[in-house]
Motif scaffolding. Structure first.
Motif, mmCIF file in Angstrom:
data_model
loop_
_atom_site.group_PDB
_atom_site.id
_atom_site.type_symbol
_atom_site.label_atom_id
_atom_site.label_comp_id
_atom_site.label_asym_id
_atom_site.label_seq_id
_atom_site.Cartn_x
_atom_site.Cartn_y
_atom_site.Cartn_z
ATOM 1 N N ASN A 57 15.151 32.608 -21.083
ATOM 2 C CA ASN A 57 14.496 33.488 -22.049
ATOM 3 C C ASN A 57 14.828 33.085 -23.485
ATOM 4 O O ASN A 57 13.957 33.111 -24.367
ATOM 5 N N ALA A 58 16.077 32.703 -23.725
ATOM 6 C CA ALA A 58 16.476 32.261 -25.061
ATOM 7 C C ALA A 58 15.761 30.963 -25.428
ATOM 8 O O ALA A 58 15.332 30.780 -26.576
ATOM 9 N N TRP A 59 15.614 30.067 -24.441
ATOM 10 C CA TRP A 59 14.899 28.812 -24.691
ATOM 11 C C TRP A 59 13.455 29.093 -25.068
ATOM 12 O O TRP A 59 12.918 28.502 -26.008
ATOM 13 N N ILE A 60 12.809 30.000 -24.352
ATOM 14 C CA ILE A 60 11.423 30.354 -24.652
ATOM 15 C C ILE A 60 11.317 30.940 -26.057
ATOM 16 O O ILE A 60 10.412 30.597 -26.827
ATOM 17 N N ALA A 61 12.254 31.814 -26.410
ATOM 18 C CA ALA A 61 12.237 32.407 -27.753
ATOM 19 C C ALA A 61 12.432 31.358 -28.838
ATOM 20 O O ALA A 61 11.866 31.474 -29.933
ATOM 21 N N ASP A 62 13.210 30.327 -28.539
ATOM 22 C CA ASP A 62 13.470 29.254 -29.504
ATOM 23 C C ASP A 62 12.331 28.250 -29.596
ATOM 24 O O ASP A 62 12.362 27.360 -30.449
ATOM 25 N N HIS A 63 11.358 28.352 -28.689
ATOM 26 C CA HIS A 63 10.226 27.423 -28.670
ATOM 27 C C HIS A 63 8.912 28.210 -28.684
ATOM 28 O O HIS A 63 8.131 28.158 -27.735
ATOM 29 N N PRO A 64 8.633 28.925 -29.777
ATOM 30 C CA PRO A 64 7.427 29.756 -29.830
ATOM 31 C C PRO A 64 6.137 28.944 -29.815
ATOM 32 O O PRO A 64 5.063 29.500 -29.549
ATOM 33 N N GLU A 65 6.246 27.640 -30.071
ATOM 34 C CA GLU A 65 5.048 26.795 -30.039
ATOM 35 C C GLU A 65 4.542 26.541 -28.626
ATOM 36 O O GLU A 65 3.381 26.168 -28.419
#
Length: 235
Positions: free
Chosen positions: A142-150
């Motif tokens: 989830n943190a990875w997804i939040a850090d990659h909004p593109e």
């Protein structure tokens, strides 16, 4: 008289079989027109579900080469975000109350399959360990997804169709729906699979039967029902 589920469901099952047979194959360019905005996530393609341990079997082992080939096509297309979400259980995992102990941290079962390790870009693949069938809970994903909004396109592969893959696909789809995000979630049928356990085995050994072909088809259909793109393959 109580109606038979088998009889009442037969028209749907016939249609389900037709639907599954008519899934289309799309190109990598169609799936990922913007490679930098795409990620491929593999769920639980580890030795404990393929070759070693009580939950391993030939159905899941049979999709490993196809997934490795998909990774290679994705990399050649310019996709640089490839993620492995993998069971790496605590020795006393609460989940073992429902499933036999499997894929314990440090064991051979928890190791990534050799077909992935041989990929020339394996050292650039991100690995998230998980202690449940959820790829999102307490994993860092989830943190990875939040850090990659593109990232707006997720191609999901792995096992099991009706368990870990389903949970991740639905989590990604429902999050997008809730937050009004334009997000594609794509599941190629030839690169996901589930296990099979006969009724005889369940009656003899205890636990639940699991008709692999039926569960695979029904959960793919349910994903499609919820706006997930289920295709035959991404070539």
């Amino acid at each position: 008289m109580k109606s038979s589920l088998a009889v009442s469901s037969q028209p749907f099952l016939d249609d389900l079989d037709d639907w599954l047979q008519q899934l289309k194959t799309i190109s990598m360019a169609e799936a990922a027109p913007q490679p930098p905005n795409t990620t491929v996530i593999s769920v639980d393609i580890i030795k404990g579900f393929c070759t070693v341990g009580p939950l391993s079997g030939p159905r899941v082992a049979g999709i490993v080469d196809g997934i490795a080939a998909l990774f290679q096509r994705a990399w050649a297309h310019g996709i640089r975000h490839i993620i492995l979400s993998q069971d790496t259980h605590d020795p006393d995992a609460v989940e073992f109350g429902a499933w036999p102990p499997h894929c314990v941290r440090g064991s051979e079962e928890a190791e990534t399959v050799e077909e992935f390790k041989r990929l020339p870009f394996f050292d650039q693949i991100v690995v998230f360990e998980k202690n449940s069938i959820s790829s999102a809970e307490k994993t860092g994903l989830n943190a990875w997804i939040a850090d990659h909004p593109e990232i707006d396109t997720y191609i999901l592969v792995g096992d099991c169709t009706d368990l870990c893959v389903y949970q991740l696909a639905m989590q990604l789809r429902l999050e997008a729906n809730a937050y009004q995000l334009q997000r594609r979630v794509i599941v190629p049928e030839e690169c996901v699979q589930t296990y099979d356990r006969s009724l005889d085995a369940a009656r003899r050994e205890g636990g639940f039967a699991h008709p692999g072909d039926l569960m695979h088809a029904v959960f793919l259909y349910h994903m499609a029902l919820n706006g997930i793109e289920v295709v035959r393959a991404v070539r």
